[in-house]
Design an enzyme around this catalytic site. Sequence first.
Site, PDB file in Angstrom:
ATOM      1  N   HIS A   1       0.835  -1.199   0.000  1.00  0.00           N
ATOM      2  CA  HIS A   1       0.000   0.000   0.000  1.00  0.00           C
ATOM      3  C   HIS A   1       0.875   1.256   0.000  1.00  0.00           C
ATOM      4  O   HIS A   1       0.697   2.155  -0.843  1.00  0.00           O
ATOM      5  CB  HIS A   1      -0.907  -0.020   1.243  1.00  0.00           C
ATOM      6  N   GLU A   2       1.817   1.318   0.917  1.00  0.00           N
ATOM      7  CA  GLU A   2       2.669   2.502   1.010  1.00  0.00           C
ATOM      8  C   GLU A   2       3.616   2.606  -0.183  1.00  0.00           C
ATOM      9  O   GLU A   2       3.968   3.719  -0.593  1.00  0.00           O
ATOM     10  CB  GLU A   2       3.450   2.496   2.323  1.00  0.00           C
TER      11      GLU A   2
ATOM     12  N   GLU B   1      -4.443   7.813  -3.197  1.00  0.00           N
ATOM     13  CA  GLU B   1      -4.935   6.545  -2.664  1.00  0.00           C
ATOM     14  C   GLU B   1      -5.230   5.548  -3.770  1.00  0.00           C
ATOM     15  O   GLU B   1      -5.133   4.336  -3.567  1.00  0.00           O
ATOM     16  CB  GLU B   1      -6.175   6.785  -1.808  1.00  0.00           C
TER      17      GLU B   1
END
Length: 490
Positions: free
Chosen positions: A260-261, A290
């Site tokens: 995700h990061e 996002e």
Amino acid sequence: MSATAPIKPIAAEAACYSTAAAILSWDQETRMPPEAARWRANQLATLSGKAHELQTSADWRDAIESALASASSPREQANAREMKRRFERASKIPTELVKREAALTSRAKGVWAAAREASDFPRFAPVLEELIGLAREKAECWGYPDEPYDALLETYERGATTALIGGLFDQVRPQLREIATAATRRSAEQQPTIPEGPYPVAAQQAFNREVAEALGFRFSAGRIDSSAHPFCTTLGPSDIRLTTRYDEADFTSSLFGVMHEVGHGLYEQGLADDDFGTPAGESVSLGIHESQSRLWENHIGRSRAFWEKWYPRAQAHFPCLASLPLDAFMRHVLRSEFSFIRVEADEATYDLHILLRFDLERQLVNGSLAVADLPDAWNEAFGALSGLCPPDDRRGCLQDIHWSMGGLGYFPTYTLGNLHAAQLFAASQAVPEIADSVKSADYAPLLDWLQKHVHCHGATIEPAEIIRLATGREPSAEAHLQHLRDRYLT
């Protein structure tokens, strides 16, 4: 000479103040001793004030007007227009308020962390009152079309309004609840699980780094550390910091956190270093940001094609997986269950967490919900969505760091990111060579496509326009809902 040449020295100086503050904030989350918190608040307030003074100065205004007058290319014109919009918005906020916010949020993060650890909402409540009051002050300075939340939302998602987001969420809420209910029921029947482990942190760190590098994250321009709440922050051009947290009972928790990061990090590493400090070298919105993290975490990381390549490597790092077949492991990866913690939620239930937060923080800002009543309101709303009641505040209204950061208006961008991720990924897979490379776990063509269709614009055009140009369609929830149905209900 570029039209933005007169701006760049001032932009670079302001960026130095802002990124120095970002370094101190990163340190506060990863390494700072607790007793340093009071002085850290002073440091952050001073640096934030200096950056704000520069970005609202007469010199900055004059440089922007000069750029607007001399810009020749569409990109230069768009860059200058966005700088003017930001200047006008920033100029409405007094420097005193900026410094007060920086000091308050620095202090609030420490209070929140202690309150969360003790599961003691009353410890955080007075600070949250201050944060909401400050957010209302800012909203009144900026102005808003309908309600104060509009002004806060604009901070994170350019062009969005509360009415627009609220209408979208009301539209998708029944379908998301239907998908979540069916997905969790199906998963409960399968009872997916993996061996208990342990999965040593050192082995997780090694595996996570392998995956991050394979996705395209450049460790020569970034690193991964540990924190209580995973995040990505930019400390300057080619200095992207990621964090995650580890669970020795399940290595996938840190892995998906890293993926995700990494998505955020790839976006930041894909922006133009030469334009750093101006809109052309910055991300356009948190919804688009996002979309990048959710695309890599979910559409790639939870796909079977990904694990057909990476499961043997996982078994090498974690020998306890040796006897577990890939099919059984995939049932664990795609398990769905209602959980209390947002960052640990699966795709099928995740957006319900965001809808809850949007409703509650909107009420907090407009005053229809008192801070003292937040825990009960949270538990009631969570129960209505999931049938569960959080057993304590730590797993309820204290679980997220965002409010302590002053991030009121931030949460809706997570679901916008899910919608955009699905739409972007579907468009990329319509290109045969990209679809073929994804099936073979080669991600360079996909990253190149994202750089050319998303990253390259910086913040020179609206978020919705980025989606339209990249996909040929207006932003919508259709691709996301279809993705969830295909993955969890078929």
